[in-house]
Every structure is written in structure tokens, then in C-alpha cells.
Design an enzyme around this catalytic site. Structure first.
Site, PDB file in Angstrom:
ATOM      1  N   SER A  34       0.794  -1.232   0.000  1.00 27.50           N
ATOM      2  CA  SER A  34       0.000   0.000   0.000  1.00 27.50           C
ATOM      3  C   SER A  34       0.820   1.272   0.000  1.00 27.50           C
ATOM      4  CB  SER A  34      -0.944   0.011   1.212  1.00 27.50           C
ATOM      5  OG  SER A  34      -2.004  -0.898   1.020  1.00 27.50           O
ATOM      6  N   LYS A  74       0.231   3.895  -2.683  1.00 29.99           N
ATOM      7  CA  LYS A  74      -0.762   4.973  -2.616  1.00 29.99           C
ATOM      8  C   LYS A  74      -0.129   6.353  -2.448  1.00 29.99           C
ATOM      9  CE  LYS A  74      -4.129   1.692  -0.958  1.00 29.99           C
ATOM     10  NZ  LYS A  74      -4.584   0.914   0.195  1.00 29.99           N
ATOM     11  N   SER A 103      -5.949   3.750   4.285  1.00 29.88           N
ATOM     12  CA  SER A 103      -5.414   2.890   3.229  1.00 29.88           C
ATOM     13  C   SER A 103      -6.536   2.226   2.442  1.00 29.88           C
ATOM     14  CB  SER A 103      -4.485   1.819   3.827  1.00 29.88           C
ATOM     15  OG  SER A 103      -3.742   1.194   2.809  1.00 29.88           O
ATOM     16  N   LYS A 135       3.221   6.513   5.146  1.00 29.77           N
ATOM     17  CA  LYS A 135       2.293   5.446   4.750  1.00 29.77           C
ATOM     18  C   LYS A 135       2.823   4.062   5.123  1.00 29.77           C
ATOM     19  CE  LYS A 135      -1.491   4.056   2.854  1.00 29.77           C
ATOM     20  NZ  LYS A 135      -1.469   2.867   3.743  1.00 29.77           N
TER      21      LYS A 135
END
Length: 466
Positions: A120, A123, A175, A282
Site C-alpha cells: 500500500s 498509494k 489505506s 504510509k
């Protein structure tokens, strides 16, 4: 070029000492019984040849290839302290990197160019593209594909309408994979088209070993990156104020129109609550990628970003803390150049010299322990008038222990017009006009002499007309 010594003849015409003097010409050219001032045609031709030769010499000197061209000043060198890198921390992750966000300088690496799955953390690039391409107040309609995506999500429903701003918070805090699909389809029309935009933007940021096939990071054999590439993407994203504000937010509330309620989103990055100066960014996980994290922090005006790929659950938070602590404790920042500072004055061929400015500020981090030597060297580009302000004029190269660190462009601070007497046509005109005046003056004197002679003879009775 040094001109020979000369004396000034009447009307300002220079006659060089190593050339034939005018009085010698008149003396040698005069015949017996002839007045010394009445020069023969041969002497006149000699004078014209001399004048023509001088005109040719001055014309040649005025052309761009002349040896009178100004020479660039010699390279200047400066010295100062620096340090060497020591005591790097041990990191468990398969790939890792520590970078200075503002300068892009790399402070630590472990397998930085090994291809790994980003999960993720993908992103980060999705959010950066959305901020750069879209408008935060755009209304996004959720498609069936977005509503049915697997993995982490906020349970968007088909036909639901959310602003791009709210979807970005859901993307980076919770997320949300469904938010990622909705953003991609809104901006590019389809996930595949958005993936092409992701690869294009990543290439513009200097990545060399990355390929993206989706906006959320769910596993795909052809979806990969490296610690170095992800660090470049994260550093660029953190320079965007909107992105930096989103990833530093610990909680955010967005509407849930279907249930006539709200969704409260909490940031999954626990470093925001536990690490001093943390600013983002993140987390990520898939079974294939294992634990991933991109973490950033700012202290004493300097922001660092640590990328961890392929770690385990136990060390997911320890690895970035080790790296960030290492960066802030083991390094010191030095300002090597100040943008806008005047560093030299450069000569301009056919014009006045101009001051040179540094085009940018350069800051570098160096380990505190072992000193080094910083040197700066100017390499100037020859300038020829006319010169405009802001024109490139060379570079200042920065060296640490004789190893080049950076090359900062130099710009001219002012303009410099070409001096009128350096044009090729100036000296022919400047020499021709005095010569014509001299010829006219001598003709006038001869005429006056003839008139005076006739008048005196008439008075004495010896002048007769036929």
C-alpha cells in the site's frame, strides 16, 4: 596585446615611432629646387599606403578573434571542514534507504536498487498524482469496481458521491483500496490508464526500477519498485503542502451519505503519535510484500524520509526509528552555497565586466565525526557582449576530499552592452575621417599658397595674363 609607443600627429592621428615619420617622407620626397612642403606623388602614395595599413590593422583588432579578448579569471578555491560517514545502524528489512527530503541526499542504503513489492505504499504515488491532476473539491462517483475491491477499504457503495479531498484522506489514513480505484477512474477513466500515468510520473521523478499496474498496491507480479525509487517518490510528495498536510493528520471525518452518518478515519502510522517530529507517511502489507513503511520526520529544520520494504511485524516500527535517529544524531548540515550571493566578477569581451551570482542554495549533510575538506572551484564560460542579466556564465563545483559533490550554475547579475568602438566598422570610419580632413587641409594650404604667390607676383609686375 601591447601597442608600441606612439606620438600624436596634428588632428590626433597616431604615428608609431617604428614607422616612417612624416617629416622624413617630405624630406626624402622633395626634389632639388622644390619646396620641402610640396611633396611628390610618390610621397603621397607612401602616406596613403601607410594609412591603409593602419586601417587594416585596427579592423583586424576589432573582430571577435582578436587577441585583445578578455580572458576568464583563474579558478578560485575555498576550503572548509567536512566529515565522514560512520556507525550505520543494522536494519532487518530487505531494502531500505534514508534520504534528506529537501535535497534528495542519500544518508543510508541497504539493497536500495533491489526490486521489491511496495504493497500500500503505492498509494503515495496515487495521492501525489491526484493532487497534481485533480481539484480537491471535485465530486467523484464511485463505480461498481471500486465498491467491490478487496482488502482494506471504507465500504464505499456504487453510485456514492464523495469529494476528491475526502477520498484522499481515506486513501492515506485508512489505506482504502476502494478510494484508490475511485480516484484512478475519476482522473484517467480506467485503472489501466491511471497506471500508465503513474509510470510516467515515476519516470519523471528519476525512478529506474519501478513499474506500477494499479493504484492501491494489491499484489501483482509486474507491480514492483525499489527502496531508492520509493524514496524519490515520497520525497517529492512531501514537498507538496497538500500531501504533507494529509499524511500528518492523525484523524479525519468524512460523510457517509448512504447511512446518513459520518466515517471517522484514524491514521495507521503510529509513529505520528510516538516519534518526535514525525510527519508521515504510509504503511503497507501484503503476504508477498511483507511489512512495508515509509516514515518521515522533521527536526531542527531538516526533514528525513526512511523507506522500509520487506520487513517483519516486529521490526516494522523499529527499522525506521533506527534510521531516523541515525540521521538526526550522526549528521550535521552545512550550507555550501547561498543562492543569490555574488562570488566573482567576470570580464566581458567588448563590454564591461559583470558580477556573477549563485543560482541556488546548496545544503549537504555530513557525518559529525571525521573531518574532511570542502573546496569550491569556479569554471567560467567566456562572455561576449551583449550580455543579458540572468545569462548562464559557468558553474561553481563543490568538492569534498577532492570528490565532486555538486555543480551550481552561475548567472550574470547585470547586463553588459557592447562598446561602440569594438564594432568592425568603427576604426575604418575613425581613420578615414581624420585622413580626409588632413587631405582637405593640405589642399587648402596649397591653394592659399598659389593665390599668395600670384598676388605677390602681380604686385611686383611679374605676373602676366595671356
Amino acid at each position: 596585446m601591447i601597442l608600441p609607443r606612439c606620438r600624436l600627429f596634428p588632428l590626433g592621428f597616431p604615428v608609431f615611432n617604428n614607422h616612417v615619420r612624416w617629416d622624413a617622407i617630405r624630406k626624402n620626397a622633395a626634389r632639388p629646387g622644390q619646396n620641402a612642403r610640396e611633396v611628390s606623388p610618390a610621397a603621397s602614395l607612401t602616406r596613403k599606403a601607410l594609412i591603409t595599413s593602419l586601417m587594416v590593422v585596427f579592423c583586424l583588432l576589432s573582430f571577435p578573434g582578436s587577441s585583445l579578448a578578455a580572458e576568464a579569471p583563474k579558478n578560485l578555491a575555498y576550503s572548509g571542514p567536512a566529515t565522514r560517514e560512520t556507525n550505520a545502524p543494522a536494519v532487518v528489512a530487505q531494502g531500505a534507504i534514508l534520504m534528506d527530503v529537501d535535497t534528495g541526499q542519500v544518508l543510508y542504503t541497504k539493497n536500495p536498487d533491489t526490486r521489491l513489492y511496495p504493497a500500500s505504499t503505492t498509494k503515495i504515488l496515487t495521492a501525489l498524482l491526484a493532487i497534481e491532476m485533480g481539484h480537491l473539491d471535485d465530486v467523484v462517483t464511485v463505480s461498481r469496481r471500486a465498491a467491490q475491491i478487496d482488502g482494506s477499504r471504507i465500504y464505499l457503495e456504487e453510485g456514492e458521491k464523495e469529494t476528491l479531498r475526502d477520498l484522499l484522506y481515506a486513501l492515506m489514513l485508512r489505506s482504502a483500496n476502494d478510494a484508490a480505484i475511485a480516484i484512478a477512474e475519476h482522473l484517467a477513466g480506467s485503472v489501466d490508464s491511471f497506471a500508465q500515468l503513474m509510470n510516467q510520473r515515476a519516470g519523471e521523478l528519476g525512478t529506474a526500477n519501478s513499474h506500477f499496474t494499479n493504484p492501491h498496491g494489491l499484489h501483482d507480479e509486474n507491480h514492483y519498485t525499489t527502496a531508492r525509487d520509493l524514496g524519490l517518490i515520497a520525497a517529492q510528495a512531501l514537498r507538496n503542502p497538500t500531501f504533507a498536510q494529509i499524511v500528518s493528520t492523525q484523524s479525519y471525518v468524512i460523510p457517509w451519505p448512504v447511512k446518513n452518518s459520518t466515517r471517522e478515519l484514524f491514521n495507521e502510522n503510529r509513529l505520528l503519535r510516538s516519534y518526535e517530529g514525525a510527519t508521515g507517511v504510509k504503511t503497507g502489507y501484503t503476504p508477498e510484500a511483507q511489512q512495508c513503511l515509509v516514515a518521515s520526520a522533521r527536526r531542527d529544520g531538516h526533514q528525513l524520509v526512511a523507506v522500509i520494504l520487506g520487513s517483519d511485524r516486529l521490526n516494522l516500527w523499529r527499522d525506521p526509528v533506527r534510521l531516523l535517529d541515525y540521521g538526526f544524531s550522526a549528521f550535521t548540515w552545512q550550507t555550501l552555497t547561498e543562492g543569490g550571493a555574488t562570488v566573482a566578477r567576470a570580464p566581458v569581451k567588448y563590454g564591461d565586466e559583470v558580477p556573477l551570482l549563485l543560482s541556488q542554495t546548496l545544503v549537504r549533510a555530513y557525518p559529525r565525526e571525521e573531518p574532511g575538506v570542502i573546496t569550491r572551484q569556479l569554471e567560467l564560460t567566456p562572455l561576449m557582449a551583449p550580455v543579458q542579466a540572468g545569462q548562464a556564465a559557468g558553474v561553481m563545483k563543490i568538492y569534498r576530499d577532492n570528490k565532486e559533490v555538486a555543480a551550481i550554475p552561475l548567472l550574470t547579475a547585470t547586463s553588459s552592452a557592447r562598446k561602440f568602438y569594438t564594432y568592425w566598422w568603427f576604426w575604418p570610419i575613425a581613420l578615414y575621417l581624420p585622413w580626409r580632413l588632413l587631405v582637405a587641409w593640405r589642399r587648402y594650404r596649397k591653394r592659399q599658397k598659389r593665390l599668395s604667390y600670384r598676388y605677390s607676383n602681380r604686385l611686383s609686375g611679374r605676373y602676366r595674363t595671356y
